[in-house]
Each structure stands twice: as C-alpha cells, then as structure tokens.
Design an enzyme around this catalytic site. Structure first.
Site, mmCIF file in Angstrom:
data_model
loop_
_atom_site.group_PDB
_atom_site.id
_atom_site.type_symbol
_atom_site.label_atom_id
_atom_site.label_comp_id
_atom_site.label_asym_id
_atom_site.label_seq_id
_atom_site.Cartn_x
_atom_site.Cartn_y
_atom_site.Cartn_z
ATOM 1 N N ASN A 142 -10.871 -2.804 -5.159
ATOM 2 C CA ASN A 142 -10.134 -1.895 -6.056
ATOM 3 C C ASN A 142 -10.802 -1.717 -7.427
ATOM 4 O O ASN A 142 -10.508 -0.761 -8.141
ATOM 5 C CB ASN A 142 -8.685 -2.363 -6.253
ATOM 6 C CG ASN A 142 -7.801 -2.199 -5.026
ATOM 7 O OD1 ASN A 142 -6.860 -2.965 -4.814
ATOM 8 N ND2 ASN A 142 -8.074 -1.198 -4.191
ATOM 9 N N TRP A 143 -11.739 -2.624 -7.781
ATOM 10 C CA TRP A 143 -12.470 -2.445 -9.042
ATOM 11 C C TRP A 143 -13.280 -1.151 -9.025
ATOM 12 O O TRP A 143 -13.637 -0.625 -10.075
ATOM 13 C CB TRP A 143 -13.436 -3.615 -9.293
ATOM 14 C CG TRP A 143 -12.772 -4.911 -9.658
ATOM 15 C CD1 TRP A 143 -12.793 -6.068 -8.933
ATOM 16 C CD2 TRP A 143 -12.014 -5.196 -10.844
ATOM 17 N NE1 TRP A 143 -12.081 -7.055 -9.587
ATOM 18 C CE2 TRP A 143 -11.602 -6.555 -10.770
ATOM 19 C CE3 TRP A 143 -11.640 -4.450 -11.967
ATOM 20 C CZ2 TRP A 143 -10.834 -7.165 -11.763
ATOM 21 C CZ3 TRP A 143 -10.875 -5.068 -12.960
ATOM 22 C CH2 TRP A 143 -10.486 -6.398 -12.847
ATOM 23 N N ASP A 168 0.833 -1.210 0.000
ATOM 24 C CA ASP A 168 0.000 0.000 0.000
ATOM 25 C C ASP A 168 0.867 1.258 0.000
ATOM 26 O O ASP A 168 1.971 1.263 0.532
ATOM 27 C CB ASP A 168 -0.907 -0.022 1.243
ATOM 28 C CG ASP A 168 -2.021 1.010 1.131
ATOM 29 O OD1 ASP A 168 -2.436 1.335 0.004
ATOM 30 O OD2 ASP A 168 -2.471 1.504 2.183
ATOM 31 N N ARG A 194 -0.097 7.668 -2.749
ATOM 32 C CA ARG A 194 0.391 8.774 -1.911
ATOM 33 C C ARG A 194 1.854 9.081 -2.187
ATOM 34 O O ARG A 194 2.275 10.235 -2.159
ATOM 35 C CB ARG A 194 0.180 8.444 -0.416
ATOM 36 C CG ARG A 194 -1.244 8.723 0.047
ATOM 37 C CD ARG A 194 -1.530 8.081 1.360
ATOM 38 N NE ARG A 194 -1.629 6.631 1.212
ATOM 39 C CZ ARG A 194 -1.473 5.763 2.207
ATOM 40 N NH1 ARG A 194 -1.174 6.197 3.413
ATOM 41 N NH2 ARG A 194 -1.602 4.473 1.991
ATOM 42 N N TRP A 195 2.633 8.042 -2.470
ATOM 43 C CA TRP A 195 4.052 8.258 -2.795
ATOM 44 C C TRP A 195 4.157 9.169 -4.016
ATOM 45 O O TRP A 195 4.946 10.119 -4.032
ATOM 46 C CB TRP A 195 4.729 6.912 -3.072
ATOM 47 C CG TRP A 195 6.192 7.034 -3.401
ATOM 48 C CD1 TRP A 195 7.238 7.035 -2.533
ATOM 49 C CD2 TRP A 195 6.752 7.208 -4.718
ATOM 50 N NE1 TRP A 195 8.420 7.195 -3.216
ATOM 51 C CE2 TRP A 195 8.155 7.299 -4.554
ATOM 52 C CE3 TRP A 195 6.211 7.302 -6.003
ATOM 53 C CZ2 TRP A 195 9.025 7.469 -5.631
ATOM 54 C CZ3 TRP A 195 7.085 7.473 -7.076
ATOM 55 C CH2 TRP A 195 8.468 7.558 -6.877
ATOM 56 N N HIS A 224 2.364 3.457 -8.998
ATOM 57 C CA HIS A 224 2.189 2.025 -9.252
ATOM 58 C C HIS A 224 3.363 1.486 -10.083
ATOM 59 O O HIS A 224 3.867 0.392 -9.823
ATOM 60 C CB HIS A 224 0.875 1.764 -9.995
ATOM 61 C CG HIS A 224 -0.344 2.140 -9.208
ATOM 62 N ND1 HIS A 224 -0.511 1.787 -7.891
ATOM 63 C CD2 HIS A 224 -1.473 2.833 -9.553
ATOM 64 C CE1 HIS A 224 -1.680 2.250 -7.454
ATOM 65 N NE2 HIS A 224 -2.278 2.899 -8.443
ATOM 66 N N SER A 274 -7.347 -5.727 -5.121
ATOM 67 C CA SER A 274 -8.430 -6.307 -4.317
ATOM 68 C C SER A 274 -9.756 -6.235 -5.065
ATOM 69 O O SER A 274 -9.899 -5.486 -6.038
ATOM 70 C CB SER A 274 -8.553 -5.548 -2.986
ATOM 71 O OG SER A 274 -9.111 -4.268 -3.210
ATOM 72 N N GLU A 312 2.264 -13.147 12.302
ATOM 73 C CA GLU A 312 2.848 -11.967 12.953
ATOM 74 C C GLU A 312 2.557 -10.789 12.023
ATOM 75 O O GLU A 312 2.717 -10.909 10.804
ATOM 76 C CB GLU A 312 4.367 -12.134 13.111
ATOM 77 C CG GLU A 312 4.776 -13.312 13.956
ATOM 78 C CD GLU A 312 4.316 -13.182 15.404
ATOM 79 O OE1 GLU A 312 4.296 -12.050 15.928
ATOM 80 O OE2 GLU A 312 3.963 -14.222 15.999
ATOM 81 N N ASN A 357 1.290 3.415 -2.949
ATOM 82 C CA ASN A 357 1.809 3.865 -4.253
ATOM 83 C C ASN A 357 1.263 5.244 -4.635
ATOM 84 O O ASN A 357 1.993 6.111 -5.114
ATOM 85 C CB ASN A 357 1.390 2.895 -5.366
ATOM 86 C CG ASN A 357 2.086 1.558 -5.255
ATOM 87 O OD1 ASN A 357 3.052 1.424 -4.522
ATOM 88 N ND2 ASN A 357 1.580 0.581 -5.989
HETATM 89 C C1 IPE Z 1 -5.178 -2.798 -0.102
HETATM 90 O O1 IPE Z 1 -4.932 -1.446 -0.246
HETATM 91 C C2 IPE Z 1 -5.211 -3.481 -1.442
HETATM 92 C C3 IPE Z 1 -3.929 -3.620 -2.099
HETATM 93 C C4 IPE Z 1 -2.765 -3.255 -1.629
HETATM 94 C C5 IPE Z 1 -3.966 -4.278 -3.378
HETATM 95 P P1 IPE Z 1 -6.115 -0.391 -0.354
HETATM 96 O O2 IPE Z 1 -5.481 0.927 -0.556
HETATM 97 O O3 IPE Z 1 -7.113 -0.818 -1.379
HETATM 98 O O4 IPE Z 1 -6.801 -0.514 1.083
HETATM 99 P P2 IPE Z 1 -7.645 0.558 1.913
HETATM 100 O O5 IPE Z 1 -8.661 1.134 0.968
HETATM 101 O O6 IPE Z 1 -6.691 1.598 2.387
HETATM 102 O O7 IPE Z 1 -8.240 -0.213 3.050
HETATM 103 C C1 IPE Z 2 -1.570 0.180 -3.326
HETATM 104 O O1 IPE Z 2 -1.362 1.546 -3.369
HETATM 105 C C2 IPE Z 2 -1.758 -0.410 -4.694
HETATM 106 C C3 IPE Z 2 -3.137 -0.858 -4.962
HETATM 107 C C4 IPE Z 2 -4.136 -0.797 -4.145
HETATM 108 C C5 IPE Z 2 -3.374 -1.437 -6.262
HETATM 109 P P1 IPE Z 2 -2.566 2.562 -3.366
HETATM 110 O O2 IPE Z 2 -2.964 2.838 -4.767
HETATM 111 O O3 IPE Z 2 -3.665 2.088 -2.483
HETATM 112 O O4 IPE Z 2 -1.877 3.842 -2.750
HETATM 113 P P2 IPE Z 2 -2.502 4.839 -1.705
HETATM 114 O O5 IPE Z 2 -2.922 4.030 -0.507
HETATM 115 O O6 IPE Z 2 -3.644 5.511 -2.353
HETATM 116 O O7 IPE Z 2 -1.381 5.764 -1.387
HETATM 117 MG MG MG Z 3 -4.120 2.387 -0.517
#
Ligand code: IPE
Ligand code: IPE
Ligand code: MG
Length: 266
Positions: A65-66, A17, A21-22, A34, A62, A204, A19
C-alpha cells in the site's frame, strides 16, 4: 452451552477491503471511504469483544500500500493516528489491549507516536488483543524471521537442526498471536494479498461481497455462525475429530494447543 463457547474463534483476522470502491460508487473521494471504514472497525471491535473473541487482527495497511498515491497514503496515516488517539479510551474501558504487527518503524512519526501511546495506555488490558497490521507483509515477516535465525546460527547461538516452527514463529512480528481461526475478507476479492500467510495455515476463510464500510455487528454475528458450522479437521478424518469429544483443538498451534494430537487417536 459450553459447546457454543468452544466454537467461538479464538483469533479472527480481517482484510478490510473495499473502502475506495464504496466511496467511488457514491461519488465520494476514496479517503471518505477510509473514514467511513473507521466506523466499521469500531463496530467490529465491539462485536468481537462482546462475543468473547480473544484476538482480533485487522489488516490496515500493507507493505504494498506504500505504492499508492502519496495523498491517499497521507490520508490513511492521518486517519490511523486519529483512530488511535480517539479510541484508546474505549479500548481500555472494554479491556482491549492494542498491539501492532508489521513494521511500525516505517510509519510517519505522528502516526507511530499515536499508536505507541495507545498501546501504552491499554497495556494492562487482558480481555482481548486488537492487533493492527501496519506496513505489514506476510512474506516480509517470514523473510525477516529467517534472517534473524540465520544471524543466531552465525553467532553460534543456534544449530540449524534446532530450527523448528516454534523458533521461526518466535522471530515473526506475530509471535504473540495464536494461529488464525477465521480469516474474513470484505470487498469481493477471493485472495489473501500477503496477509498472515504463515499464521493462517488452517484458518477458515470467509470472502464477502460487501465493502468494508458495510461491515458491522450483524456481519460479525453471521461470520461467527459460519465458523460455528465448520468442521475443522487439521488433516485428520471426520471420525477422529468427532472422537475428540467436541473439545477445541489445533494440533498445529504450538503455543496454545489445549489437546495433544496423541489423545485424538485414543
Ligand atoms: C489488502 O487490500 C490490504 C488491506 C486491506 C490493508 P488491497 O486492496 O491492498 O489488496 P489488493 O491490491 O486488492 O490485492
Ligand atoms: C482497503 O480498501 C483499505 C486499504 C487497503 C488501506 P481499499 O482502499 O483497498 O478499497 P478498494 O479495494 O480500492 O475499493
Ligand atoms: Mg482494495
């Protein structure tokens, strides 16, 4: 020496998690985050393989994520296909078999084909299993397994009283994986976001403040050191665990438990 080896987690699972925000913090598009995250995947796979980790499972996409903006979903699927096409050679060279958990049939054809081709290409590898969680949801997986068992019961192939953990697990998309030993999440959130809910029963947990593109070899080493210092008790007392002579055990893991629970109380 053997003590150290015994302390290497057999199965590491990672919620990659942070990507977006980075990238945003650097004035870049989320998709650039990403893309950069793919470098972290490569470094992590290499480091885990070198350390002797047998199973590495990465949460790549996930079910939830769709619901993200269509352009971001498209970019992620493109990156995924690209990753599979490009990395399969190195994976095979390193003896790493690619596998998938979740519902790969939900993916766009190009991404699905690339993943399936990489899985086929690495099918003979036995040194490590790299599983990508794609269109994956822990609750979904448990519900599908429950449904599959119900169908067997209705067909008269199974009695309700025969349903146990092993049979439920056998119907899940993770059925070939042992329980998770170490679950890592980058990105600063302390939640599991529907990842490996069943399989992480005694994992853990390690929550890191850094974003996924900042994770790499050094962080894998730190995570392994963190894990090596944990005393896993699986509900037993510390005394019982220490009397097991430092042998690695997991009484909950039906498929791979090297030590019987009984022998712990002797
Ligand atoms: C979890 O991250 C899913 C993946 C890393 C693929 P999300 O960014 O989707 O999770 P939430 O929304 O912060 O719970
Ligand atoms: C995780 O990074 C990658 C996926 C969920 C596919 P994010 O895209 O969730 O990045 P943030 O959490 O918005 O920074
Ligand atoms: Mg995220």
């Amino acid at each position: 020496m053997s003590e150290t080896i015994a302390k290497i987690p057999r199965h590491i699972a990672i919620i990659m998690d942070g990507n977006g925000r980075w990238a945003e913090a650097r004035g870049l598009a989320r998709t650039e985050g990403h893309a950069k995250g793919a470098d972290s995947v490569r470094a992590t796979v290499r480091a885990c393989r070198s350390a002797g980790v047998q199973y590495l499972t990465l949460y790549a996409f996930s079910v939830a994520n769709w619901q993200r903006p269509a352009a971001e979903v498209k970019a992620l699927m493109h990156l995924l296909a690209h990753f599979a096409e490009r990395e399969k050679y190195e994976l095979r060279e390193r003896g790493i078999r690619l596998s998938v958990v979740g519902d790969v049939s939900e993916l766009p054809t190009s991404a699905r084909r690339a993943i399936e081709s990489a899985m086929e290409y690495t099918a003979g590898c036995n040194d490590m299993v790299l599983s990508l969680a794609l269109s994956y949801g822990g609750r979904n997986d448990i519900v599908s397994a429950a449904r599959a068992l119900a169908i067997k019961v209705r067909a008269g192939l199974l009695l309700p009283e025969e349903i146990d953990e092993q049979r439920l697990q056998a119907e899940m998309s993770t059925h070939k994986l042992p329980s998770v030993d170490l679950l890592i999440r980058t990105g600063g959130e302390s939640r599991v976001s529907d990842f490996l809910l069943y399989e992480s029963a005694y994992a853990e947990l390690l929550f890191l403040p850094i974003m996924w593109p900042e994770f790499g070899e050094e962080q894998v080493a730190q995570a392994l050191a963190y894990f090596a210092n944990r005393e896993r008790r699986f509900g037993l007392t510390s005394g019982q665990v220490q009397n097991s002579n430092g042998r690695s055990f997991d009484p909950l893991d039906n498929t791979h438990a090297p030590v019987q629970l009984q022998s712990l109380s002797q």
